[in-house]
Design an enzyme around this catalytic site. Structure first.
Site, PDB file in Angstrom:
ATOM      1  N   ARG A  54      36.714  11.041  -8.516  1.00  0.00           N
ATOM      2  CA  ARG A  54      35.464  11.040  -9.258  1.00  0.00           C
ATOM      3  C   ARG A  54      35.335   9.751 -10.072  1.00  0.00           C
ATOM      4  O   ARG A  54      36.286   8.970 -10.166  1.00  0.00           O
ATOM      5  CB  ARG A  54      35.393  12.278 -10.143  1.00  0.00           C
ATOM      6  CG  ARG A  54      35.256  13.576  -9.348  1.00  0.00           C
ATOM      7  CD  ARG A  54      35.391  14.803 -10.215  1.00  0.00           C
ATOM      8  NE  ARG A  54      34.400  14.817 -11.296  1.00  0.00           N
ATOM      9  CZ  ARG A  54      34.461  15.654 -12.328  1.00  0.00           C
ATOM     10  NH1 ARG A  54      35.461  16.537 -12.426  1.00  0.00           N
ATOM     11  NH2 ARG A  54      33.529  15.616 -13.262  1.00  0.00           N
ATOM     12  N   ALA A  84      58.971  23.436 -13.672  1.00  0.00           N
ATOM     13  CA  ALA A  84      57.864  24.178 -13.068  1.00  0.00           C
ATOM     14  C   ALA A  84      57.421  25.319 -13.967  1.00  0.00           C
ATOM     15  O   ALA A  84      58.232  25.970 -14.629  1.00  0.00           O
ATOM     16  CB  ALA A  84      58.288  24.712 -11.705  1.00  0.00           C
ATOM     17  N   GLN A 138      -5.229   3.605  -7.191  1.00  0.00           N
ATOM     18  CA  GLN A 138      -6.318   3.877  -6.244  1.00  0.00           C
ATOM     19  C   GLN A 138      -6.670   5.354  -6.367  1.00  0.00           C
ATOM     20  O   GLN A 138      -5.983   6.217  -5.825  1.00  0.00           O
ATOM     21  CB  GLN A 138      -5.900   3.529  -4.811  1.00  0.00           C
ATOM     22  CG  GLN A 138      -7.030   3.666  -3.802  1.00  0.00           C
ATOM     23  CD  GLN A 138      -6.576   3.446  -2.359  1.00  0.00           C
ATOM     24  OE1 GLN A 138      -5.371   3.464  -2.069  1.00  0.00           O
ATOM     25  NE2 GLN A 138      -7.527   3.255  -1.462  1.00  0.00           N
ATOM     26  N   LYS A 143       4.733  10.277   0.328  1.00  0.00           N
ATOM     27  CA  LYS A 143       5.355   9.861   1.588  1.00  0.00           C
ATOM     28  C   LYS A 143       6.332   8.704   1.414  1.00  0.00           C
ATOM     29  O   LYS A 143       7.439   8.717   1.971  1.00  0.00           O
ATOM     30  CB  LYS A 143       4.267   9.478   2.592  1.00  0.00           C
ATOM     31  CG  LYS A 143       4.808   8.973   3.914  1.00  0.00           C
ATOM     32  CD  LYS A 143       3.729   8.827   4.971  1.00  0.00           C
ATOM     33  CE  LYS A 143       2.737   7.757   4.642  1.00  0.00           C
ATOM     34  NZ  LYS A 143       1.851   7.462   5.799  1.00  0.00           N
ATOM     35  N   LEU A 201       0.850  -1.189   0.000  1.00  0.00           N
ATOM     36  CA  LEU A 201       0.000   0.000   0.000  1.00  0.00           C
ATOM     37  C   LEU A 201       0.885   1.239   0.000  1.00  0.00           C
ATOM     38  O   LEU A 201       1.666   1.454   0.934  1.00  0.00           O
ATOM     39  CB  LEU A 201      -0.926  -0.002   1.210  1.00  0.00           C
ATOM     40  CG  LEU A 201      -2.242  -0.803   1.066  1.00  0.00           C
ATOM     41  CD1 LEU A 201      -1.976  -2.253   0.703  1.00  0.00           C
ATOM     42  CD2 LEU A 201      -3.076  -0.721   2.333  1.00  0.00           C
ATOM     43  N   ALA A 202       0.773   2.041  -1.056  1.00  0.00           N
ATOM     44  CA  ALA A 202       1.674   3.192  -1.218  1.00  0.00           C
ATOM     45  C   ALA A 202       0.967   4.383  -1.843  1.00  0.00           C
ATOM     46  O   ALA A 202       1.584   5.187  -2.533  1.00  0.00           O
ATOM     47  CB  ALA A 202       2.873   2.787  -2.071  1.00  0.00           C
ATOM     48  N   HIS A 248      49.660  17.439  -4.141  1.00  0.00           N
ATOM     49  CA  HIS A 248      49.053  18.703  -3.718  1.00  0.00           C
ATOM     50  C   HIS A 248      48.308  19.387  -4.859  1.00  0.00           C
ATOM     51  O   HIS A 248      48.848  19.525  -5.961  1.00  0.00           O
ATOM     52  CB  HIS A 248      50.092  19.728  -3.223  1.00  0.00           C
ATOM     53  CG  HIS A 248      51.291  19.149  -2.557  1.00  0.00           C
ATOM     54  ND1 HIS A 248      51.323  18.839  -1.227  1.00  0.00           N
ATOM     55  CD2 HIS A 248      52.517  18.816  -3.042  1.00  0.00           C
ATOM     56  CE1 HIS A 248      52.512  18.349  -0.918  1.00  0.00           C
ATOM     57  NE2 HIS A 248      53.253  18.320  -2.011  1.00  0.00           N
ATOM     58  N   GLY A 300      -9.369   4.117   2.563  1.00  0.00           N
ATOM     59  CA  GLY A 300      -9.007   3.140   3.572  1.00  0.00           C
ATOM     60  C   GLY A 300      -8.233   1.958   3.014  1.00  0.00           C
ATOM     61  O   GLY A 300      -8.141   1.742   1.799  1.00  0.00           O
TER      62      GLY A 300
END
EC number: 2.7.7.23
Length: 454
Positions: free
Chosen positions: A331, A421, A74, A23, A9-10, A361, A79
């Site tokens: 990732r 560098a 539904q 919900k 039931l959902a 780094h 109910g």
């Protein structure tokens, strides 16, 4: 053994959640509540799963698009009995029908197996629980020990309200019996709804046996109607996961500050510090140490790996004896070989890093292949994107890349090369070559810095 169909039931809206989500789509351990229930139904080897839906139909169907369920609409929520009436045309007479709730995610396979086993050949079995505070629940009415009725809170008299054994709503019977009883339900009650609880009275009228199995853990049958209850279920679920891992030999420094939102396979002597989140499917080798505040999703991690605090990994593999972090990000597609060192503020995406290589780094390595025993200095960037397409950088073995180097892909760096560098690399580099591209340094004597006007 009879075939088994499960009805979930959902259809409820979940007004007290104050949310646009239905919900049952609110999550426990990163997974919608109703998905927990569907997974439990699968564990029972259910032949069919009927999902009763109403509010938020499109959202439900998009979130559960891959689930093998029969969608039963539904239109009005009148109910639990009315919900079951919608599914009744799909019931085979000779199969068992188990009714579950999409907002009670912690119900276990073991408890449901006991319930199904307790069902009389000609009768019905329901799951009950004893509560210190039964307010809001339907009370179990017994005569000479046998269950004769269930009375809802709003229809109960003063004596009935004192009863602490309550209905969980979970029940099982055969399809033929359910269809017969569902056809005789009426809504002559305070709510004007059709209650599945009335089925128990009808079963007694027909001379059918009514068996009851009591859940040993009341949290198994708790539902979540608001976010406070949802949070309570989350904490209980996490407590049980932490308890299990501790008993299996995983050292959780503080079990109350650990979240498992998936599955964790582990070796011996693993240690996990506080505020670690495990998501999806994660596999740890032996003696893995995970520092505080890490988030790890869908990863395989080898023996003797140390993951330092506040690192975030997703869809990655890490070889034995690697050291990663703090503040590292892996990732999807990151593959680190044995004995690699990945340091602080390093991001690796869709790239392989060979055995013994170091990226210590402030570096980005994306769409790349890094060989063995390489050293990438601080601030190295693989420039892999031209605004429309991605390109690959290939770095051979024993390559030294100095600080603040940009490798503009596509580019290949051969074995043994050294890059000074500050160099911007736009062409392939040969084996054992030294490459430097810098603006010549100038010295201007007696230079006067500009001064601010007062």
């Amino acid at each position: 053994m009879k075939k088994l169909s499960v009805v979930i039931l959902a259809a409820g809206k979940g007004t007290r959640m104050y949310s646009d989500l239905p919900k049952v789509l609110h999550k426990i351990a990163g997974k919608p509540m109703v998905k927990h229930v569907i997974d439990t139904a699968k564990q029972l080897s259910a032949d069919q799963i009927h999902l009763i839906y109403g509010h938020g139909a499109d959202l439900l169907k998009s979130h559960l698009a891959d689930e093998p369920v029969n969608w039963v609409f539904q239109a009005e929520q009148l109910g639990t009995g009315h919900a079951m009436q919608q599914a009744a045309p799909f019931f085979a007479d000779d199969e068992n029908i188990l009714m579950l709730y999409g907002d009670s995610p912690l119900i276990s396979k073991e408890t449901l197996e006991k319930l199904i086993a307790a069902k009389p050949e000609n009768g019905i079995a329901l799951l009950t629980v004893n509560l210190d505070n039964p307010t809001g629940y339907g009370r179990i009415i017994r005569e000479k020990g046998s269950v004769v009725a269930i009375v809802e809170q709003k229809d109960a008299d003063a004596e009935q309200l004192k009863i602490t054994e309550v209905n969980t709503g979970v029940m099982v019977s055969d399809g033929a019996s359910f269809k017969k009883w569902l056809g005789r339900l009426n809504n002559n009650n305070a709510q004007g709804e059709y209650y599945m609880t009335d089925v128990i009275g009808l079963a007694n009228q027909d001379g059918f046996q009514v068996a009851a199995v009591s859940a040993t853990d009341k949290m198994e049958v708790e539902g979540a109607n608001n976010r406070l209850q949802l949070a309570a279920l989350e904490r209980y679920y996490q407590h049980k996961q932490a308890e299990r891992l501790l008993l299996e030999g995983v050292m959780l420094i503080d079990p109350a500050r650990f979240d498992l939102r998936g599955t964790l396979e582990h070796g011996k002597d693993c240690e996990i510090d506080v505020n670690v989140i495990i998501e999806g499917s994660v596999k740890l080798g032996d003696r893995v140490k995970i520092g505080a505040g890490c988030v790890i999703k869908n990863c395989e991690i080898g023996d003797d790996v140390e993951i330092k605090p506040y690192s975030v990994f997703e869809d990655s593999t890490i070889g034995a004896r690697a050291s990663i972090g703090p503040f590292s990000r892996l990732r999807p597609g990151a593959e680190l070989a044995e004995e690699t060192h990945i340091g602080n503020f390093v991001e690796i995406k869709k790239a392989t890093v060979g055995k013994g290589s170091k990226v210590n780094h402030l570096t980005y390595v994306g769409d790349a292949q890094v060989g063995t025993d390489c050293n990438l200095g601080a601030g190295v960037i693989t420039c892999n994107y031209d605004g429309a397409n991605k390109f690959k950088t290939v770095i051979g073995d024993n390559v030294f890349v100095g600080s603040d180097v940009q490798l503009v892909a596509p580019v290949n760096v051969a074995n043994g090369a050294t890059i000074g560098a500050g160099t911007t690399v736009t062409k392939d580099i040969g084996e054992n070559e030294l490459v430097i591209s810098r603006v010549p340094q100038r010295h201007i004597a007696g230079w006067q810095r500009p001064t601010k006007k007062k």
